[in-house]
Design a protein around this motif. Structure first.
Motif, short mmCIF file in Angstrom:
data_model
loop_
_atom_site.label_atom_id
_atom_site.label_comp_id
_atom_site.label_asym_id
_atom_site.label_seq_id
_atom_site.Cartn_x
_atom_site.Cartn_y
_atom_site.Cartn_z
N TYR A 115 0.83 -1.20 0.00
CA TYR A 115 0.00 0.00 0.00
C TYR A 115 0.87 1.25 0.00
CZ TYR A 115 -3.19 -3.51 1.93
OH TYR A 115 -3.93 -4.64 2.15
N PHE A 116 0.30 2.36 -0.49
CA PHE A 116 0.94 3.66 -0.36
C PHE A 116 -0.09 4.68 0.07
CE2 PHE A 116 -0.87 4.41 -4.53
CZ PHE A 116 -1.13 5.77 -4.54
N LEU A 117 0.37 5.76 0.67
CA LEU A 117 -0.49 6.88 1.03
C LEU A 117 0.28 8.16 0.76
CD1 LEU A 117 -3.08 8.08 2.29
CD2 LEU A 117 -1.96 7.85 4.53
N HIS A 118 -0.26 9.00 -0.11
CA HIS A 118 0.35 10.28 -0.44
C HIS A 118 -0.52 11.38 0.17
CE1 HIS A 118 2.58 13.25 -2.81
NE2 HIS A 118 1.42 13.81 -3.08
N GLU A 119 0.11 12.35 0.81
CA GLU A 119 -0.60 13.47 1.43
C GLU A 119 0.05 14.77 0.98
OE1 GLU A 119 -0.40 16.72 4.25
OE2 GLU A 119 1.18 15.19 4.24
N HIS A 120 -0.79 15.72 0.59
CA HIS A 120 -0.33 17.05 0.19
C HIS A 120 -1.53 17.99 0.26
CE1 HIS A 120 3.22 18.64 -2.38
NE2 HIS A 120 3.63 18.30 -1.20
N PRO A 121 -1.31 19.30 0.40
CA PRO A 121 -2.45 20.21 0.39
C PRO A 121 -3.35 19.92 -0.83
CG PRO A 121 -0.47 21.41 0.97
CD PRO A 121 -0.04 20.02 0.57
N VAL A 130 -6.68 3.52 -7.69
CA VAL A 130 -6.05 4.66 -7.01
C VAL A 130 -7.05 5.80 -7.01
CG1 VAL A 130 -4.17 6.35 -7.07
CG2 VAL A 130 -3.72 3.97 -7.71
N ARG A 131 -7.20 6.43 -5.86
CA ARG A 131 -8.09 7.59 -5.80
C ARG A 131 -7.56 8.65 -4.85
NH1 ARG A 131 -13.50 6.90 -2.30
NH2 ARG A 131 -12.60 5.93 -0.45
N LYS A 132 -8.01 9.87 -5.12
CA LYS A 132 -7.66 11.02 -4.30
C LYS A 132 -8.91 11.47 -3.57
CE LYS A 132 -6.44 15.92 -4.74
NZ LYS A 132 -6.35 17.04 -5.68
N VAL A 133 -8.78 11.75 -2.27
CA VAL A 133 -9.89 12.27 -1.48
C VAL A 133 -9.43 13.53 -0.74
CG1 VAL A 133 -10.98 10.01 -1.18
CG2 VAL A 133 -9.35 10.83 0.55
N ARG A 134 -10.40 14.28 -0.28
CA ARG A 134 -10.10 15.47 0.53
C ARG A 134 -10.45 15.20 1.98
NH1 ARG A 134 -13.26 21.02 -0.27
NH2 ARG A 134 -13.64 21.19 1.96
N GLY A 135 -9.52 15.53 2.85
CA GLY A 135 -9.76 15.44 4.28
C GLY A 135 -9.39 16.77 4.92
N ASP A 136 -10.37 17.45 5.46
CA ASP A 136 -10.12 18.73 6.12
C ASP A 136 -9.65 18.46 7.55
OD1 ASP A 136 -10.98 19.93 3.79
OD2 ASP A 136 -12.99 20.36 4.54
N GLY A 161 -5.23 16.77 0.62
CA GLY A 161 -5.51 15.70 -0.31
C GLY A 161 -4.76 14.45 0.09
N PHE A 162 -5.41 13.32 -0.04
CA PHE A 162 -4.80 12.02 0.22
C PHE A 162 -5.03 11.14 -0.99
CE2 PHE A 162 -6.08 13.63 4.39
CZ PHE A 162 -4.92 13.47 5.12
N ALA A 163 -4.01 10.43 -1.42
CA ALA A 163 -4.15 9.49 -2.53
C ALA A 163 -3.63 8.14 -2.08
CB ALA A 163 -3.38 9.97 -3.76
N SER A 164 -4.34 7.10 -2.48
CA SER A 164 -3.94 5.74 -2.15
C SER A 164 -4.72 4.78 -3.03
CB SER A 164 -4.21 5.43 -0.68
OG SER A 164 -3.79 4.11 -0.36
N HIS A 165 -4.25 3.55 -3.09
CA HIS A 165 -5.03 2.50 -3.74
C HIS A 165 -5.62 1.56 -2.68
CE1 HIS A 165 -1.22 0.66 -3.05
NE2 HIS A 165 -1.65 -0.52 -3.42
N ALA A 166 -5.46 1.93 -1.41
CA ALA A 166 -6.08 1.20 -0.31
C ALA A 166 -7.40 1.91 0.00
CB ALA A 166 -5.15 1.17 0.90
#
Length: 167
Positions: free
Chosen positions: A21-27, A47-53, A75-80
């Motif tokens: 698994y991977f998790l990418h986080e950026h504004p 793989v998808r990107k979601v927004r978490g405030d 923003g968070f992106a992962s395939h998990a």
């Protein structure tokens, strides 16, 4: 910068290829999301990107009025999928926000405990979903025969393969 992002994306691609698994986080609105390799990564199946405030994960600071929430759209992106499900939380607008100005930015780089818990909860849920761990388990257990890092000698002691030290 650009080289760091390229390196991260290469690691993410290797993780996907190796069943990890991977998790990418950026504004959420950062330019990095528009990088050609990031766009290509986000187009990969699963793989998808979601927004978490961050206010939804309990990020707060204090100003002259008192304690207020820090929105910090992230923003968070992962395939998990279970991880992104846990991290997809958009502000409901039912609290006061404090602007990230005047030195507040540095403190907002620290993940709130609720965010850390959400990441771990999502990871455990994903591992259960993928049958990597059983329901309610918190880690992997294997017999000594299967253990690669430690060996059992004739005296019943474990020793480290790399250092040769008794554990």
């Amino acid at each position: 910068g650009q080289k760091h992002l390229d390196f991260c994306i290469t690691v993410y691609e290797k993780q996907i290829e190796n069943g990890l698994y991977f998790l990418h986080e950026h504004p959420f609105s950062a330019r990095s999301w528009k990088h050609p390799r990031m766009i290509k990564l986000l187009e990969r199946k699963g793989v998808r990107k979601v927004r978490g405030d961050m206010c939804e994960f309990g990020m707060t600071q204090t100003d002259g009025t008192g304690i207020g929430s820090i929105k910090k759209e992230t923003g968070f992106a992962s395939h998990a999928e279970s991880i992104t499900d846990q991290l997809s939380r958009v502000c409901k607008g039912n609290h006061r926000h404090i602007q990230l100005m005047g030195g507040r930015e540095k403190a907002a780089q620290i993940y709130p405990d609720k965010l850390c818990r959400a990441i771990i909860k999502g990871l455990v849920m994903q591992m259960e979903k993928d049958n990597r761990i059983g329901m309610g388990e918190i880690g992997m257990v294997m017999s000594c025969d299967d253990c690669e890092l430690n060996q059992l000698d004739n005296n019943g002691q474990f020793w480290d393969d790399m250092s040769g030290e008794v554990l």
